[in-house]
Design an enzyme around this catalytic site. Sequence first.
Site, PDB file in Angstrom:
ATOM      1  N   LYS A  99       0.728  -1.565  -0.582  1.00  0.00           N
ATOM      2  CA  LYS A  99      -0.024   0.104  -0.269  1.00  0.00           C
ATOM      3  C   LYS A  99       1.525   1.047   0.232  1.00  0.00           C
ATOM      4  O   LYS A  99       1.798   1.060   0.531  1.00  0.00           O
ATOM      5  CB  LYS A  99      -1.014   0.204   1.478  1.00  0.00           C
ATOM      6  CG  LYS A  99      -0.024  -0.149   2.733  1.00  0.00           C
ATOM      7  CD  LYS A  99      -0.882  -0.381   3.860  1.00  0.00           C
ATOM      8  CE  LYS A  99      -0.716  -0.492   5.421  1.00  0.00           C
ATOM      9  NZ  LYS A  99      -1.504  -0.576   6.294  1.00  0.00           N
ATOM     10  N   TYR A 127      15.875  30.636   4.925  1.00  0.00           N
ATOM     11  CA  TYR A 127      14.625  31.222   5.945  1.00  0.00           C
ATOM     12  C   TYR A 127      14.130  31.448   6.977  1.00  0.00           C
ATOM     13  O   TYR A 127      15.055  30.800   8.137  1.00  0.00           O
ATOM     14  CB  TYR A 127      13.426  30.594   5.504  1.00  0.00           C
ATOM     15  CG  TYR A 127      13.532  30.353   3.902  1.00  0.00           C
ATOM     16  CD1 TYR A 127      12.173  31.862   3.274  1.00  0.00           C
ATOM     17  CD2 TYR A 127      12.321  29.294   3.096  1.00  0.00           C
ATOM     18  CE1 TYR A 127      12.301  31.990   1.954  1.00  0.00           C
ATOM     19  CE2 TYR A 127      12.334  29.531   1.845  1.00  0.00           C
ATOM     20  CZ  TYR A 127      11.998  30.345   1.386  1.00  0.00           C
ATOM     21  OH  TYR A 127      12.071  30.437   0.006  1.00  0.00           O
ATOM     22  N   MET A 163      11.469  24.011   0.252  1.00  0.00           N
ATOM     23  CA  MET A 163      10.496  23.239   0.266  1.00  0.00           C
ATOM     24  C   MET A 163      11.509  23.024  -1.252  1.00  0.00           C
ATOM     25  O   MET A 163      11.128  21.868  -1.601  1.00  0.00           O
ATOM     26  CB  MET A 163       9.959  24.281  -1.078  1.00  0.00           C
ATOM     27  CG  MET A 163       8.818  23.386  -1.724  1.00  0.00           C
ATOM     28  SD  MET A 163       7.642  24.462  -2.617  1.00  0.00           S
ATOM     29  CE  MET A 163       6.202  25.292  -1.484  1.00  0.00           C
TER      30      MET A 163
HETATM   31  C1  LIG Z   1      -0.654  -1.827   7.083  1.00  0.00           C
HETATM   32  C2  LIG Z   1      -1.009  -3.190   7.429  1.00  0.00           C
HETATM   33  C3  LIG Z   1      -0.598  -4.695   7.302  1.00  0.00           C
HETATM   34  C4  LIG Z   1       1.212  -3.890   6.800  1.00  0.00           C
HETATM   35  O1  LIG Z   1       1.888  -3.573   8.378  1.00  0.00           O
HETATM   36  P1  LIG Z   1       3.500  -3.734   8.922  1.00  0.00           P
HETATM   37  O2  LIG Z   1       3.745  -3.322   9.792  1.00  0.00           O
HETATM   38  O3  LIG Z   1       3.985  -2.772   8.012  1.00  0.00           O
HETATM   39  O4  LIG Z   1       3.689  -5.476   8.551  1.00  0.00           O
HETATM   40  C5  LIG Z   1      -1.024  -5.777   7.805  1.00  0.00           C
HETATM   41  N1  LIG Z   1      -2.860  -5.141   8.100  1.00  0.00           N
HETATM   42  C6  LIG Z   1      -3.205  -4.232   8.487  1.00  0.00           C
HETATM   43  C7  LIG Z   1      -4.345  -4.279   8.454  1.00  0.00           C
HETATM   44  C8  LIG Z   1      -2.727  -3.070   7.380  1.00  0.00           C
HETATM   45  O5  LIG Z   1      -3.367  -2.293   7.471  1.00  0.00           O
END
Ligand SMILES: *Cc1c(COP(=O)(O)O)cnc(C)c1O
Length: 398
Positions: free
Chosen positions: A37, A261, A309
């Site tokens: 993800k 800055y 930035m």
């Molecule tokens: C993101 C996620 C994982 C992975 O977690 P890690 O700590 O990165 O291994 C597993 N299960 C769910 C439901 C998640 O949202």
Amino acid sequence: MSAPRAQASVNVAAIERNCSRLRSELRAGAELCAVVKADGYGHGAPASAHAALAGGASWLAVASAQEARELRECGVSGAPILVMGALSLDEVAEALAADADVVVWSERYVRAVAEAGGGRVHVKLDSGMGRLGTRDSILASRVLALARDTRGVEPVGLMTHFATADELDDGGFFARQLDTFARWARELKLAHPQLIVHAANSAAMLRDADAQFDMARCGIAVYGMDPFGVDPAERALQPALALSSYVAEVKLCRAGESAGYGRRFTAERDTHLGVLPIGYGDGWRRGLSNNADVLIAGRRYPLVGTVSMDNVTIDLGADSSAERLRGEPATLIGIDGEQRITAEDVARRLDTINYEITCGLTSRVARVYHRDGVLAEPVAAAAGASVRAGSWLPHQHA
Ligand SMILES: *Cc1c(COP(=O)(O)O)cnc(C)c1O
């Protein structure tokens, strides 16, 4: 000067090795689901997915329907994909169209899957995280029963998610969640042995083999970052991502002169300032102002002044040899000679977690893929890429 202004080099071989390493920690028969993800925690989802599969992961997981679709568009066709996040009705349809599995925890949700044309579902018990899933194990069992009885809906898994897997000192909360889930899942698994029972993220699977069940959903460790925030080497994980820029300018800064800055850096003595064209627009956060190190030619230099930035400034010291560093590559995360900066180091500076450091790298940072230093071709970009063309694919997973 050919050095890119801000570049993330991702070693796909490291991702493969981390997956093999995680598999070796899994009990016999348990599968590895690589979580890709948020664009593979900032590493690039397509390349991460292919590397994870090459390293022995047999499942992939994402948070959104769009992420599942983009993986399919990038030629990830062989492996099942689980969409773990909450989905609107439109998104349920999008996930199912991508041949992905979805998570359900209400009867209404099962019906929505059926109405969207059917598909594979995982029933989620909220054993204590307090987010998605139902806290009611009787309802969860009823959702499973309905899924079994609904035409076109195939129950595939039983799942939960831990709130404190990465906190060893959690007053027994992890153990209670594990117990709550195990009591619910055990009985259903006996009745329906084909169901895949899964609960563990990276921290949970490394912490307690009893949390592994039939599959572990690992994200952070796949990328070689430590789920407990310590040095990844302690658990033989290898960071896959290095972040670099280069010294675009070197200039003398007289005592009393300032940089950046708000004049947050004023030279106490004559020194040389180096300018790196990377900033918070790239995800190198402003909280790192006067609060980070950079590696150049095997040496460590402090970042001084405000992160802006598009640029940061570093103190290269009084010695006129600093002039020779113009054009040199600069490492913000990674290894240079004896020196090393990890995402965990940067996270500590910002009082956050390693996850946020790599996820926060913006699209302006070029991603370059290699296998232990040998350049790999870029994976086809997700947008509009309906073919495998451009995939580097060291190992094909048809
Ligand atoms: C993101 C996620 C994982 C992975 O977690 P890690 O700590 O990165 O291994 C597993 N299960 C769910 C439901 C998640 O949202």
